[in-house]
Motif scaffolding. Structure first.
Motif, mmCIF file in Angstrom:
data_model
loop_
_atom_site.group_PDB
_atom_site.id
_atom_site.type_symbol
_atom_site.label_atom_id
_atom_site.label_comp_id
_atom_site.label_asym_id
_atom_site.label_seq_id
_atom_site.Cartn_x
_atom_site.Cartn_y
_atom_site.Cartn_z
ATOM 1 N N ARG A 40 0.792 -1.229 0.000
ATOM 2 C CA ARG A 40 0.000 0.000 0.000
ATOM 3 C C ARG A 40 0.827 1.282 0.000
ATOM 4 O O ARG A 40 0.285 2.353 -0.263
ATOM 5 C CB ARG A 40 -0.937 -0.025 1.210
ATOM 6 C CG ARG A 40 -2.043 -1.052 1.031
ATOM 7 C CD ARG A 40 -2.700 -1.471 2.339
ATOM 8 N NE ARG A 40 -3.862 -2.310 2.068
ATOM 9 C CZ ARG A 40 -3.805 -3.610 1.803
ATOM 10 N NH1 ARG A 40 -2.632 -4.236 1.786
ATOM 11 N NH2 ARG A 40 -4.901 -4.298 1.549
ATOM 12 N N VAL A 41 2.100 1.190 0.333
ATOM 13 C CA VAL A 41 2.990 2.352 0.259
ATOM 14 C C VAL A 41 4.275 1.920 -0.441
ATOM 15 O O VAL A 41 4.553 0.726 -0.550
ATOM 16 C CB VAL A 41 3.309 2.928 1.664
ATOM 17 C CG1 VAL A 41 2.044 3.364 2.376
ATOM 18 C CG2 VAL A 41 4.050 1.905 2.514
ATOM 19 N N SER A 42 5.060 2.890 -0.907
ATOM 20 C CA SER A 42 6.231 2.546 -1.713
ATOM 21 C C SER A 42 7.533 3.110 -1.169
ATOM 22 O O SER A 42 8.547 3.084 -1.847
ATOM 23 C CB SER A 42 6.037 3.042 -3.156
ATOM 24 O OG SER A 42 5.795 4.442 -3.171
ATOM 25 N N ASP A 43 7.535 3.605 0.065
ATOM 26 C CA ASP A 43 8.747 4.146 0.673
ATOM 27 C C ASP A 43 9.153 3.254 1.841
ATOM 28 O O ASP A 43 8.334 2.978 2.727
ATOM 29 C CB ASP A 43 8.500 5.570 1.172
ATOM 30 C CG ASP A 43 9.676 6.101 1.969
ATOM 31 O OD1 ASP A 43 10.734 6.341 1.365
ATOM 32 O OD2 ASP A 43 9.532 6.256 3.198
ATOM 33 N N PRO A 44 10.411 2.774 1.890
ATOM 34 C CA PRO A 44 10.803 1.840 2.951
ATOM 35 C C PRO A 44 10.688 2.421 4.347
ATOM 36 O O PRO A 44 10.321 1.711 5.292
ATOM 37 C CB PRO A 44 12.260 1.485 2.599
ATOM 38 C CG PRO A 44 12.720 2.544 1.663
ATOM 39 C CD PRO A 44 11.505 2.990 0.917
ATOM 40 N N HIS A 45 11.005 3.717 4.520
ATOM 41 C CA HIS A 45 10.877 4.326 5.845
ATOM 42 C C HIS A 45 9.421 4.351 6.296
ATOM 43 O O HIS A 45 9.108 4.101 7.462
ATOM 44 C CB HIS A 45 11.442 5.749 5.835
ATOM 45 C CG HIS A 45 12.931 5.811 5.694
ATOM 46 N ND1 HIS A 45 13.545 5.859 4.466
ATOM 47 C CD2 HIS A 45 13.920 5.814 6.613
ATOM 48 C CE1 HIS A 45 14.852 5.908 4.635
ATOM 49 N NE2 HIS A 45 15.117 5.871 5.924
ATOM 50 N N THR A 46 8.527 4.656 5.361
ATOM 51 C CA THR A 46 7.104 4.681 5.699
ATOM 52 C C THR A 46 6.600 3.279 6.016
ATOM 53 O O THR A 46 5.778 3.090 6.917
ATOM 54 C CB THR A 46 6.287 5.295 4.545
ATOM 55 O OG1 THR A 46 6.830 6.574 4.211
ATOM 56 C CG2 THR A 46 4.832 5.474 4.952
ATOM 57 N N VAL A 47 7.079 2.275 5.290
ATOM 58 C CA VAL A 47 6.718 0.890 5.599
ATOM 59 C C VAL A 47 7.121 0.547 7.023
ATOM 60 O O VAL A 47 6.333 -0.029 7.792
ATOM 61 C CB VAL A 47 7.384 -0.093 4.611
ATOM 62 C CG1 VAL A 47 7.165 -1.536 5.054
ATOM 63 C CG2 VAL A 47 6.841 0.102 3.201
ATOM 64 N N ALA A 48 8.354 0.911 7.406
ATOM 65 C CA ALA A 48 8.826 0.616 8.764
ATOM 66 C C ALA A 48 7.989 1.344 9.805
ATOM 67 O O ALA A 48 7.590 0.764 10.826
ATOM 68 C CB ALA A 48 10.296 1.012 8.898
ATOM 69 N N ASP A 49 7.700 2.628 9.545
ATOM 70 C CA ASP A 49 6.911 3.417 10.500
ATOM 71 C C ASP A 49 5.509 2.844 10.687
ATOM 72 O O ASP A 49 5.023 2.693 11.812
ATOM 73 C CB ASP A 49 6.806 4.867 10.024
ATOM 74 C CG ASP A 49 8.113 5.625 10.199
ATOM 75 O OD1 ASP A 49 8.953 5.185 11.003
ATOM 76 O OD2 ASP A 49 8.280 6.649 9.528
#
Length: 232
Positions: A40-49
């Motif tokens: 659903r998201v494409s940024d690794p930092h956002t995935v971790a958060d």
């Protein structure tokens, strides 16, 4: 999704506040939740958060888990949908993610590499979810959980807090609309082709090209989503 992540047992609500019980629960489900977010998201930092946010929300809502209503995975994905939707709303209110970067936990190179692998693996899932954007929210929610996240209809109903009957009705409507959209797209293509070409005798090469086009449409992502997913 493994058998463990579909477990119906799990610790009692209060048990998740015990550090050891929570760590076991986290290890059992963190990969599935990370992949859910990565679709659903494409940024690794956002995935971790957001993965961390899901498990924080789990602790806050642990008393609401009822094993008889569905698997742990269904419960987690229901929480995950709320966390991701809250992120969408937050992101739409600000131009970038600068405000969040200052407060996020730092990721080392190995963390980023692992998350990027998951993002690459879930690229097809993100594309599939984009194809559902035109559906009403209630229908899209059921179809994405069943066809993309591979929950059963009963698990999807539990994740969304609705009845199995309502979930099946919404799933049927969503699939019917996707099939209708696929058929309409095919008709529009035929009209466009007819407007650009004069009628000519059909050759064997034309027939082979027509069969190839039909096969391509049959294998299109929209058709796959319309038929994917279990019914139980």
């Amino acid at each position: 999704m493994g058998t463990e992540s579909r477990s119906r047992g799990g610790p009692p609500g209060g048990g998740l506040r015990d550090p050891q019980a929570f760590e076991e629960f986290y290890r059992r489900h963190v990969d599935a939740v990370t992949r859910f977010v990565a679709r659903r998201v494409s940024d690794p930092h956002t995935v971790a958060d957001l993965t961390a946010d899901v498990f924080l929300a789990v602790v806050d809502s642990a008393d609401g888990y009822r094993p008889g209503r569905g698997s742990e995975a269904a419960w987690l994905f229901g929480i995950g949908r709320n966390v991701v939707r809250a992120e969408y709303r937050r992101s739409s209110r600000q131009a970038g993610l600068g405000a969040r970067i200052a407060g996020r936990r730092l990721l080392d190179d190995d963390d980023i590499a692992r998350l990027e692998e998951k993002l690459d693996a879930e690229r097809g899932g993100r594309r599939a979810l984009e194809l559902l954007a035109g559906l009403p929210e209630s229908e899209r929610a059921v179809l994405e959980l069943v066809a993309v996240d591979q929950l059963t209809v009963s698990e999807a109903a539990a994740a969304l807090g609705t009845t199995q009957v309502a979930a099946r009705v919404r799933l049927h409507r969503a699939r019917r609309k996707l099939r209708g959209a696929e058929e309409l797209a095919g008709e529009q293509q035929e009209v466009r082709q007819a407007g650009h070409h004069k009628p000519v005798a059909r050759t064997r090469q034309d027939e082979r090209a027509g069969h190839a086009e039909q096969a391509r449409q049959a294998e299109s992502p929209t058709t796959t989503i319309a038929y994917a997913g279990g019914e139980s």
